[in-house]
Design a protein around this motif. Sequence first.
Motif, PDB file in Angstrom:
ATOM      1  N   ALA A  59     -58.600  13.550 -13.557  1.00 58.62           N
ATOM      2  CA  ALA A  59     -59.071  14.665 -14.470  1.00 58.62           C
ATOM      3  C   ALA A  59     -60.295  15.128 -14.109  1.00 58.62           C
ATOM      4  CB  ALA A  59     -59.023  14.188 -15.880  1.00 58.62           C
ATOM      5  N   HIS A  60     -61.422  14.655 -13.912  1.00 58.35           N
ATOM      6  CA  HIS A  60     -62.840  15.254 -13.758  1.00 58.35           C
ATOM      7  C   HIS A  60     -63.388  14.776 -12.382  1.00 58.35           C
ATOM      8  CE1 HIS A  60     -62.288  14.410 -18.276  1.00 58.35           C
ATOM      9  NE2 HIS A  60     -61.856  16.020 -17.873  1.00 58.35           N
ATOM     10  N   PRO A  61     -64.304  15.449 -11.738  1.00 59.32           N
ATOM     11  CA  PRO A  61     -64.952  14.994 -10.715  1.00 59.32           C
ATOM     12  C   PRO A  61     -65.869  13.861 -11.268  1.00 59.32           C
ATOM     13  CG  PRO A  61     -65.111  17.365 -10.693  1.00 59.32           C
ATOM     14  CD  PRO A  61     -64.432  16.925 -12.008  1.00 59.32           C
ATOM     15  N   ASP A  62     -65.749  12.826 -10.680  1.00 58.47           N
ATOM     16  CA  ASP A  62     -66.558  11.706 -10.879  1.00 58.47           C
ATOM     17  C   ASP A  62     -65.767  10.476 -11.565  1.00 58.47           C
ATOM     18  OD1 ASP A  62     -66.435  11.458 -14.122  1.00 58.47           O
ATOM     19  OD2 ASP A  62     -68.324  12.317 -14.251  1.00 58.47           O
ATOM     20  N   ASP A  63     -64.598  10.718 -12.078  1.00 62.79           N
ATOM     21  CA  ASP A  63     -63.478   9.799 -12.225  1.00 62.79           C
ATOM     22  C   ASP A  63     -63.095   8.806 -11.268  1.00 62.79           C
ATOM     23  OD1 ASP A  63     -63.065  10.761 -14.844  1.00 62.79           O
ATOM     24  OD2 ASP A  63     -61.492  12.212 -14.495  1.00 62.79           O
ATOM     25  N   GLU A  64     -63.109   9.507  -9.945  1.00 60.27           N
ATOM     26  CA  GLU A  64     -62.669   8.800  -8.800  1.00 60.27           C
ATOM     27  C   GLU A  64     -63.861   7.643  -8.378  1.00 60.27           C
ATOM     28  OE1 GLU A  64     -64.298  11.675  -8.798  1.00 60.27           O
ATOM     29  OE2 GLU A  64     -66.050  11.241  -7.401  1.00 60.27           O
ATOM     30  N   ASP A  80     -58.227  14.590 -21.632  1.00 63.73           N
ATOM     31  CA  ASP A  80     -57.880  15.028 -20.309  1.00 63.73           C
ATOM     32  C   ASP A  80     -57.488  14.167 -19.370  1.00 63.73           C
ATOM     33  OD1 ASP A  80     -58.492  17.976 -20.656  1.00 63.73           O
ATOM     34  OD2 ASP A  80     -60.506  17.624 -19.836  1.00 63.73           O
ATOM     35  N   HIS A  81     -57.616  12.839 -19.602  1.00 65.99           N
ATOM     36  CA  HIS A  81     -57.574  11.602 -18.876  1.00 65.99           C
ATOM     37  C   HIS A  81     -55.950  11.468 -19.061  1.00 65.99           C
ATOM     38  CE1 HIS A  81     -62.009   9.810 -18.488  1.00 65.99           C
ATOM     39  NE2 HIS A  81     -61.845  11.146 -17.836  1.00 65.99           N
ATOM     40  N   ALA A  82     -55.740  11.277 -20.571  1.00 65.60           N
ATOM     41  CA  ALA A  82     -54.371  11.334 -20.828  1.00 65.60           C
ATOM     42  C   ALA A  82     -53.363  12.272 -20.338  1.00 65.60           C
ATOM     43  CB  ALA A  82     -54.280  11.161 -22.320  1.00 65.60           C
TER      44      ALA A  82
END
Length: 249
Positions: free
Chosen positions: A9-14, A123-125
């Motif tokens: 969902a967001h830059p940094d989740d990776e 957002d992750h969901a």
Amino acid sequence: MRKLLCITAHPDDEAGAFGGTLLLYGERGVETSVICITAGTAARNRGGAGSNEELAALRRAEFAASCKLLNVAYGEVLDYPDAGLDRVDLYQAAGKLVLRIRRLRPQVILTFGPDGGLTGHIDHAMAGFFATAAFEWAGRPDRFPQQLQQGLPPHRVQKLYYHTADFFLPDRQPISPPTVTARIEIGKERFEKKVQAFQQHATQAPLFERVRKNLGHRLGTVEMYHLAAVSSPRDGRLEADLFEDVTED
Ligand SMILES: [Zn+2]
């Protein structure tokens, strides 16, 4: 060739959620890709950016630097609204992911579950819901047939995993996580490299200490997943390798 696609969902989740796994499989010769659905412009920490456009540009560059450290072969940030994915059109968002799945042709997809991962972020969901629909639909010729006319054949991904854990973070909304069906040991060196990849997200520097504590004290050197769907039906069992039973075409 073995290929892994991670949908976030967001830059940094990776880095924070999937970093050790991306590093491990990259080292094993697997081609890894990350599609991030938003540019993360709703972040509280803005790194001095004066506008959403400036923050998006900063976060896209940070994402690219993090992917480079994680040896990700292909990384892309889409432009869906951060903190607004629950109001995005499912058919359209899934279609964008189906297009990329049919292009990249991974055997394995990693994403978040309906709980929104450890942080319970909506957002992750939603990223997980879009990715789940795309996983099912990429292999069906009756879904997004206009893509087939453009020369992209259907692609059946073999395994879909949700990020999960066997503990809760304190002071968060209640979540009901997917069961742990795979424990991936990433080792100390990869853990340090994953933290380094997270630190490429300089706009998020105020979070660094808390994230390191959450990752290190609780998750340690294990990343956990739930096998949510498979292209060949089978009984469930605990896995130590996400490419178990995967065949190469
Ligand atoms: Zn996130």
